[in-house]
Scaffold this active site. Structure first.
Site, PDB file in Angstrom:
ATOM      1  N   SER A 135       0.850  -1.185   0.000  1.00  0.00           N
ATOM      2  CA  SER A 135       0.000   0.000   0.000  1.00  0.00           C
ATOM      3  C   SER A 135       0.889   1.238   0.000  1.00  0.00           C
ATOM      4  CB  SER A 135      -0.888  -0.037   1.248  1.00  0.00           C
ATOM      5  OG  SER A 135      -1.630   1.147   1.357  1.00  0.00           O
ATOM      6  N   LYS A 161      -1.102  -0.921  -4.450  1.00  0.00           N
ATOM      7  CA  LYS A 161      -2.319  -0.152  -4.120  1.00  0.00           C
ATOM      8  C   LYS A 161      -1.877   1.262  -3.825  1.00  0.00           C
ATOM      9  CE  LYS A 161      -4.809   0.015   0.306  1.00  0.00           C
ATOM     10  NZ  LYS A 161      -5.636  -0.764   1.256  1.00  0.00           N
ATOM     11  N   LYS A 163      -3.035   5.087  -2.407  1.00  0.00           N
ATOM     12  CA  LYS A 163      -4.042   5.865  -1.699  1.00  0.00           C
ATOM     13  C   LYS A 163      -4.439   7.033  -2.590  1.00  0.00           C
ATOM     14  CE  LYS A 163      -4.171   3.694   2.235  1.00  0.00           C
ATOM     15  NZ  LYS A 163      -5.434   3.162   2.781  1.00  0.00           N
ATOM     16  N   ASP A 189      -7.297   3.157  -3.106  1.00  0.00           N
ATOM     17  CA  ASP A 189      -8.026   3.173  -1.831  1.00  0.00           C
ATOM     18  C   ASP A 189      -8.291   4.614  -1.428  1.00  0.00           C
ATOM     19  OD1 ASP A 189      -9.114   2.751   0.660  1.00  0.00           O
ATOM     20  OD2 ASP A 189      -7.353   1.762   1.533  1.00  0.00           O
ATOM     21  N   GLU A 214     -11.267   0.830  -3.652  1.00  0.00           N
ATOM     22  CA  GLU A 214     -11.544   0.504  -2.248  1.00  0.00           C
ATOM     23  C   GLU A 214     -12.171   1.692  -1.515  1.00  0.00           C
ATOM     24  OE1 GLU A 214      -8.033  -1.073  -0.403  1.00  0.00           O
ATOM     25  OE2 GLU A 214      -8.845  -0.957   1.625  1.00  0.00           O
ATOM     26  N   ASP A 239     -13.974  -1.720   2.666  1.00  0.00           N
ATOM     27  CA  ASP A 239     -13.058  -1.946   3.785  1.00  0.00           C
ATOM     28  C   ASP A 239     -13.782  -1.458   5.048  1.00  0.00           C
ATOM     29  OD1 ASP A 239     -11.100  -1.644   5.768  1.00  0.00           O
ATOM     30  OD2 ASP A 239      -9.666  -0.578   4.534  1.00  0.00           O
ATOM     31  N   LYS A 263     -10.166  -7.317   7.355  1.00  0.00           N
ATOM     32  CA  LYS A 263      -9.183  -7.030   8.403  1.00  0.00           C
ATOM     33  C   LYS A 263      -9.766  -7.591   9.687  1.00  0.00           C
ATOM     34  CE  LYS A 263      -7.568  -2.617   6.466  1.00  0.00           C
ATOM     35  NZ  LYS A 263      -7.821  -1.159   6.487  1.00  0.00           N
ATOM     36  N   GLY A 291      -4.425  -4.572   5.741  1.00  0.00           N
ATOM     37  CA  GLY A 291      -3.383  -4.381   6.750  1.00  0.00           C
ATOM     38  C   GLY A 291      -3.621  -3.106   7.524  1.00  0.00           C
TER      39      GLY A 291
HETATM   40  O1  SMG Z   1      -0.511  -2.522   6.739  1.00  0.00           O
HETATM   41  O2  SMG Z   1       0.062  -2.451   4.661  1.00  0.00           O
HETATM   42  C1  SMG Z   1      -0.541  -2.008   5.627  1.00  0.00           C
HETATM   43  C2  SMG Z   1      -1.383  -0.767   5.438  1.00  0.00           C
HETATM   44  C3  SMG Z   1      -2.436  -0.996   4.417  1.00  0.00           C
HETATM   45  O3  SMG Z   1      -3.360   0.891   3.352  1.00  0.00           O
HETATM   46  C4  SMG Z   1      -3.389   0.157   4.307  1.00  0.00           C
HETATM   47  N1  SMG Z   1      -4.291   0.297   5.292  1.00  0.00           N
HETATM   48  O4  SMG Z   1      -7.500   1.640   4.575  1.00  0.00           O
HETATM   49  O5  SMG Z   1      -6.584  -0.171   3.960  1.00  0.00           O
HETATM   50  C5  SMG Z   1      -6.531   0.892   4.565  1.00  0.00           C
HETATM   51  C6  SMG Z   1      -5.288   1.335   5.275  1.00  0.00           C
HETATM   52  C7  SMG Z   1      -5.551   1.790   6.653  1.00  0.00           C
HETATM   53  C8  SMG Z   1      -4.357   2.300   7.339  1.00  0.00           C
HETATM   54  S1  SMG Z   1      -4.730   3.073   8.833  1.00  0.00           S
HETATM   55  C9  SMG Z   1      -3.393   4.091   9.115  1.00  0.00           C
HETATM   56 MG    MG Z   2      -8.560   0.548   3.038  1.00  0.00          MG
END
Ligand code: SMG
Ligand code: MG
Length: 369
Positions: A135, A161, A163, A189, A214, A239, A263, A291
């Site tokens: 990510s 992925k 953001k 995402d 996402e 998610d 998750k 994650g």
């Molecule tokens: O652990 O690789 C990881 C992070 C993956 O992008 C990720 N998580 O919305 O999916 C999501 C985000 C939430 C992160 S909260 C800081």
């Molecule tokens: Mg997400």
């Protein structure tokens, strides 16, 4: 089992680089760990709640408090606790799925270590390694994005992925397509940053053959996700909205999601996560493992979950080094784009005492009364 007590331990792990999403920027992971003890055996859980309530309503101080005041006393009072009964013991307390998941996780690890069972065999894992996606946070500039993604591709990650947020969406996807071609599996995402008025952004993204989009809209709006899903050809993946198996069933029935990011922390634990996997699989809905910047404890457990047969897309299960210079367990590593599913007893490797001590900010012991 009868628990002797629970240790709550707060750790602070600096990130190797800032991680920016549509809701904020993280530079350090402030995580809550739980150590459950019974009959001289210990099990570890990790709470995925973040420092501030921006990803969802939970936050780590709040999770710690609800555990101290309500959840821990409830499980400590049970004389016949098993991983499978933690959910029912905690059911009277509304919400707080991340806090509940952490408690269940510690008890589950303890139970698996007591019986010498690996999490993979407990769950019914069908593979011994899982493909690893990464990510990528929002970057200052497009050329930074191209460089950062190139680095991850060189490391072997099999899926990217990125953001997105309003103003950082179609252009970054287009630029990555130009830099690395259309064959790199790519998804985006939004972490709820858009409204249905932005539908054109997602229509424009249809041109790039993304794996999925996402969580484009509000966490609590399945109806609008269903509307958006009908307007675009790229699969919508939820998610934040999927907080339980019930929510997953609703989202599937409404046509709000074609793919689910699972998750365990968000849905109240690994057992509920497996129920969502089973439900999605029965309905022909693909799932993948999300994650939450986990330490090696949560990361290893996620790898086992992702080894279930319905996990047909690569997860956000990257190597420890994606986020941390030094993990608290032996590092989770990438081999040919895959992460190994732990085979020993319990959820995965135990924390290394020296490394754990270095990052510990506080700890407290909650004894059975
Ligand atoms: O652990 O690789 C990881 C992070 C993956 O992008 C990720 N998580 O919305 O999916 C999501 C985000 C939430 C992160 S909260 C800081
Ligand atoms: Mg997400």
């Amino acid at each position: 089992m009868r628990l002797e007590g629970l240790e709550l331990r707060r750790v602070r792990l600096p990130l190797v680089s800032p991680f920016q999403t549509s809701f904020g920027t993280e530079t350090v992971r402030d995580a809550l760990l739980i150590r459950a003890v019974a009959d001289g055996v210990e099990g570890w859980g990790e709470c995925v709640a973040t420092t501030e309530p921006r990803y969802s309503s939970e936050y780590v101080d709040g999770a710690q408090q609800v555990i101290e005041r309500f959840l821990a006393p409830a499980v400590l009072a049970s004389d016949h606790l098993t991983a499978e009964t933690v959910g029912a013991v905690l059911e009277p307390f509304v919400g707080h799925t991340m806090a509940k998941a952490a408690v269940e996780m510690a008890v589950l690890d303890l139970q698996l270590r007591t019986t010498g069972t690996s999490f993979a065999s407990y769950l019914g894992a069908v593979v011994d390694r899982v493909p690893s996606g990464v990510s990528v946070g929002i970057q200052p500039r497009l050329d930074d994005l191209v460089r950062v993604v190139g680095g991850y591709l060189d490391e072997g990650y099999v899926r990217i992925k990125i953001k997105i947020q309003p103003g950082w969406d179609v252009e970054p996807v287009r630029v990555l397509g130009e830099a690395y071609g259309p064959d790199v599996p790519l998804q985006v995402d939004a972490n709820s940053a858009y409204t249905l008025a932005d539908a054109q952004v997602f229509r424009d993204l249809d041109a790039f053959g993304l794996l999925l989009i996402e969580q484009p809209l509000y966490e609590d709006d399945l109806r609008l996700h269903a509307k958006l899903a009908a307007m675009v050809s790229t699969p919508i993946c939820l998610d934040e909205s999927i907080v339980s198996a019930r929510a997953a069933a609703d989202a599937i029935a409404l046509g709000a999601t074609r793919v689910i990011n699972i998750k365990a922390g968000r849905v109240g634990g690994y057992l509920e996560a497996r129920r969502i996997h089973d439900l999605a699989r029965a309905n022909g809905v693909a799932v993948w493992c999300g994650g939450m910047l986990e330490t090696g404890i949560g990361r290893s457990a996620n790898a086992a979950l992702a080894a279930l047969p319905g996990f047909t897309l690569p997860g956000d299960i990257s190597a420890s080094g994606r986020f941390y210079e030094m993990d608290i367990t032996p590092p989770v590593v990438l081999e040919d784009g895959y992460v190994a599913v732990p085979q020993g007893p319990g959820l995965g490797p135990l924390p290394l005492p020296d490394q754990l001590e270095k990052v510990t900010a506080s700890s407290s012991w909650l004894a059975r009364s």
